[in-house]
Write an enzyme that holds these catalytic residues in place. Structure first.
Site, PDB file in Angstrom:
ATOM      1  N   SER A  98       0.833  -1.195   0.000  1.00 58.89           N
ATOM      2  CA  SER A  98       0.000   0.000   0.000  1.00 58.89           C
ATOM      3  C   SER A  98       0.874   1.254   0.000  1.00 58.89           C
ATOM      4  O   SER A  98       1.657   1.449  -0.930  1.00 58.89           O
ATOM      5  CB  SER A  98      -0.959  -0.047   1.194  1.00 58.89           C
ATOM      6  OG  SER A  98      -1.993   0.889   1.061  1.00 58.89           O
ATOM      7  N   ASP A 221      -9.297  -5.902  -5.335  1.00 60.05           N
ATOM      8  CA  ASP A 221      -8.824  -5.019  -4.262  1.00 60.05           C
ATOM      9  C   ASP A 221      -9.955  -4.100  -3.818  1.00 60.05           C
ATOM     10  O   ASP A 221     -10.530  -3.364  -4.621  1.00 60.05           O
ATOM     11  CB  ASP A 221      -7.635  -4.202  -4.773  1.00 60.05           C
ATOM     12  CG  ASP A 221      -6.884  -3.486  -3.651  1.00 60.05           C
ATOM     13  OD1 ASP A 221      -7.545  -2.870  -2.792  1.00 60.05           O
ATOM     14  OD2 ASP A 221      -5.650  -3.531  -3.662  1.00 60.05           O
ATOM     15  N   HIS A 250      -7.087  -6.252  -0.577  1.00 56.16           N
ATOM     16  CA  HIS A 250      -5.973  -5.296  -0.577  1.00 56.16           C
ATOM     17  C   HIS A 250      -4.710  -5.831   0.100  1.00 56.16           C
ATOM     18  O   HIS A 250      -3.592  -5.608  -0.392  1.00 56.16           O
ATOM     19  CB  HIS A 250      -6.427  -4.009   0.119  1.00 56.16           C
ATOM     20  CG  HIS A 250      -5.429  -2.899   0.054  1.00 56.16           C
ATOM     21  ND1 HIS A 250      -5.035  -2.306  -1.138  1.00 56.16           N
ATOM     22  CD2 HIS A 250      -4.719  -2.256   1.047  1.00 56.16           C
ATOM     23  CE1 HIS A 250      -4.162  -1.348  -0.888  1.00 56.16           C
ATOM     24  NE2 HIS A 250      -3.940  -1.300   0.422  1.00 56.16           N
TER      25      HIS A 250
END
Length: 283
Positions: A98, A221, A250
């Site tokens: 991320s 995601d 995710h």
């Protein structure tokens, strides 16, 4: 022959798994913890790499701790870890989940020719996943206008995790305030605003990053759509390998396809190898 100095000790909740001469630095996401990349780290260490996990400034504590830091502090944490690792390893890969993926690219931009390769897991250039509420466009505008101090976001279902048992465990830890284990349940608006500024900087620098890169992203995601992967692949200056996953959300480093993520990552590291630094410098 002079013996190599001992490896740098991890700071805070950071970790180190001893291995071979090739090193990998792994970086967690915003409001997250080093634990979200630890399963991947163990797998890469079993494949013969020395793996380090960094705890970013302001993380693994309270919201106040996080608010006392900004994007510069987070990048400094990553750069400091990279520089410390480079004292012991000539070949160092940098990867992250991320926001950690974005910081990995920023390390490559700040240390041109020194990063062997980047490993990007669910990079977050846009918050546009299927679980993000439509109202987020107005919240984004509020952040841009400097109203972040009045905004606070709660982690929403399914919390980036498709594996139901794992999701229940992590949500329980977050609700119990165990931020060192599972991260924060709420994201302060001011911290999200700092992430948006980091993204803006990275967009400008992306075309000049020539580091070999592996990018893995889940088709489903819930936080950041595959548009994120497409954007980076289309704009990065160097060669990139993009792989889409079919059974994760995710948090791909801990979700249902974590073993597949580790396999692709280990293969990339073996394929790129120590020669990549010379290739990057020559290019």
């Amino acid at each position: 022959m002079t013996a190599a100095p001992p490896p740098p000790p991890p700071r805070g909740a950071g970790f180190h798994f001893a291995g071979g001469s090739t090193a990998v630095l792994l970086i967690h996401g915003l409001t997250g913890t080093p634990g979200e990349v630890k399963p991947l780290a163990r797998a890469l260490a079993r494949d013969g790499n020395s793996v380090y996990g960094v705890q970013l400034a302001g993380h693994c504590g309270t919201e106040a701790d996080l608010l006392a830091t900004d994007r510069h502090d987070w990048l400094d944490s990553a750069l400091d870890a990279f520089d410390r690792i480079r004292r012991n390893h000539e070949t160092v890969f940098v990867g992250g989940l991320s926001m950690g993926a974005l910081l990995s690219l920023m390390v490559a931009a700040e240390r041109p020719g020194l990063v062997a390769g980047c490993l990007l897991y669910s990079p977050t250039m846009f918050y546009d996943g299927w679980s993000i509420p439509r109202a987020s466009i107005f919240l984004h505008l509020a952040l841009v206008l400097g109203l972040g101090r009045f905004v606070r976001f709660r982690e929403s279902f399914p919390h980036g995790i498709k594996d139901e048992r794992l999701r229940a465990k992590i949500v329980s830890q977050m609700e119990a305030g165990r931020s060192a284990d599972a991260g924060l349940l709420y994201m302060p608006g001011l911290s999200l605003r700092q992430l948006l500024r980091l993204i803006s900087t990275l967009k400008r620098r992306l075309p000049r990053i020539r580091t070999p890169t592996l990018l893995l992203h889940a088709r489903e995601d819930d936080v950041t759509s595959i548009r994120n992967a497409a954007y980076i692949a289309a704009n990065i200056g160097g060669r990139i390998e993009k792989i889409l996953l079919e059974n994760s959300y995710h948090m791909i480093t801990i979700d249902q396809e974590r073993d597949l993520v580790a396999d692709h990552s280990a293969a990339f590291i073996r394929r790129i190898g120590p020669a990549s630094r010379a290739a990057v410098m020559a290019g």
